[in-house]
Design an enzyme around this catalytic site. Structure first.
Site, PDB file in Angstrom:
ATOM      1  N   ILE A 140     -21.118 -14.825  12.147  1.00 58.28           N
ATOM      2  CA  ILE A 140     -20.647 -15.668  13.161  1.00 58.28           C
ATOM      3  C   ILE A 140     -21.366 -15.007  14.304  1.00 58.28           C
ATOM      4  CG2 ILE A 140     -18.901 -16.655  14.693  1.00 58.28           C
ATOM      5  CD1 ILE A 140     -18.487 -17.202  11.606  1.00 58.28           C
ATOM      6  N   LYS A 141     -22.430 -16.088  15.076  1.00 55.87           N
ATOM      7  CA  LYS A 141     -23.037 -15.836  16.137  1.00 55.87           C
ATOM      8  C   LYS A 141     -22.370 -15.727  17.541  1.00 55.87           C
ATOM      9  CE  LYS A 141     -27.514 -16.808  16.482  1.00 55.87           C
ATOM     10  NZ  LYS A 141     -28.645 -17.894  16.361  1.00 55.87           N
ATOM     11  N   ILE A 142     -22.354 -14.730  18.247  1.00 58.31           N
ATOM     12  CA  ILE A 142     -21.792 -14.532  19.624  1.00 58.31           C
ATOM     13  C   ILE A 142     -22.731 -14.129  20.603  1.00 58.31           C
ATOM     14  CG2 ILE A 142     -19.893 -13.438  20.919  1.00 58.31           C
ATOM     15  CD1 ILE A 142     -18.160 -13.456  18.241  1.00 58.31           C
TER      16      ILE A 142
END
Length: 375
Positions: A140-142
């Site tokens: 998951i890209k944050i």
């Protein structure tokens, strides 16, 4: 057969493709890149999905029609389309994931850029994306905004693997590392198996040169001109120096003892913007074991065709990298301002792409919906 991409892989660099579309999945292109180009992962972002879904490709038409007839909202449709693509790509990469013990075979999907300055909403959507994709090899890209840092800690602490994106400065990178380690400590306290949590820290490269070179042109002195196209590589090399130091502390040793993985540096934005530069510059000059290089297909193909991989080009060049930054300061480049401008622009560009994607999907949904209502 030895190829430049195989040589890069043998040097310890994981090659990830910075692109994904349904056509890549259904035509076998993605599987072919794994087999022939040593690709072991994929990254996506709002711009990539805007291009894929808005390209007019028929590969999304059937599902968009189904979503329209079901009354799906634009946001729900985007969520479904993108998570379906990431799930399918994750399945294609599952053998790589298994063969590398979870290190590679990763497919990244980003939280909505509209949430870049909202910690709680970022955490909620990260958890929703992770649950919906439902694959252990997802990331998951944050974004590494100030609001993103506590979100990274919270999401890692919940046992979710994270790709931290939009990192430009060493100062922010140090904060990202701390957020990751704090998340691991939180997960450990909760009894979560740390060995299953993976993370990469995406350090952007070419955009640094674009912004710095613009400022050097404005300064215009011979000393300034001589520094062009050096900041991006130097900045990334110093990031690796920081990585080596930060992951050699007693704090990290205790977490590694409990099964934790290091957060690998990832070189992003590796497509060369200046046509006067070698098109493999941000690949061949950033080789070191335990790194990831995520490449647009054009850069991947250039590397495969004529990239010259000579081994580690990072760890022996720290002094030169420090000298570049001393010289930049000497001619008047405010690098702290450079990186803040780049972070702000990065978020704004992703928000613009996201809203372009929403407009595209809204129009696509309106077509089938209007046709269905006329029947």
């Amino acid at each position: 057969m030895s190829t430049p991409t195989k040589n890069l892989s043998d040097a310890g660099v994981s090659i990830w493709l910075d692109d994904l579309s349904r056509s890549r999945i259904i035509t076998g292109n993605l599987a072919d890149l794994i087999a022939t180009r040593n690709v072991v992962g994929v990254t996506t972002n709002p711009t990539i999905f805007a291009g894929a879904i808005g390209s007019g490709s028929d590969s999304y038409a059937g599902q968009i029609g189904d979503l329209a007839r079901s009354g799906a909202t634009v946001d729900d449709a985007i969520f479904t389309l993108t998570t379906d693509d990431v799930r399918a790509a994750s399945d294609i990469f599952r053998p790589v994931y298994d063969a590398t013990g979870g290190v590679d075979g990763r497919v990244s999907i980003e939280v909505s850029p509209d949430l870049a300055h909202d910690t709680e909403a970022t955490v909620a959507q990260a958890k929703e994306l992770w649950a919906t994709v439902d694959r252990p090899n997802a990331l998951i890209k944050i974004p590494a905004t100030l609001a993103g840092l506590p979100a990274i800690t919270e999401v890692i602490g919940a046992g979710i693997s994270v790709n931290v994106t939009l990192i430009f400065s060493l100062e922010r990178y140090a904060e990202v590392i701390d957020a990751y380690l704090a998340g691991l400590e939180k997960a450990k306290e909760a009894g979560i198996d740390l060995s299953g949590i993976h993370s990469v820290a995406s350090f952007f490269v070419s955009r640094v040169d674009t912004e710095v070179d613009k400022r050097l042109s404005a300064i215009g002195t011979p000393e300034a001109e001589a520094l062009k196209s050096k900041a991006g590589v130097a900045n990334a090399r110093l990031a690796y120096e920081l990585f080596e130091g930060e992951f050699a502390t007693p704090r990290v040793a205790a977490l590694r003892e409990a099964g934790a993985n290091v957060q690998r540096p990832l070189w992003a934005s590796t497509g060369v913007k200046d046509p006067a530069l070698p098109d493999t510059l941000y690949v061949t000059e950033l080789v070191a074991a335990g790194t990831v290089n995520t490449m647009p297909e054009k850069t991947l193909e250039a590397t495969f065709d004529h990239g010259v991989v000579t081994g580690d080009t990072i760890t022996g060049n720290y002094d030169d990298a420090h000298a570049v930054f001393a010289a930049l300061a000497g001619v008047g480049v405010d690098f702290a301002d450079v990186t803040q401008v780049l972070e702000d622009e990065g978020v704004e560009k992703f928000i613009a792409s996201w809203h372009e994607l929403k407009d595209t999907v809204a129009q696509a949904l309106a077509g089938p919906a209007a046709a269905a209502s006329a029947v």
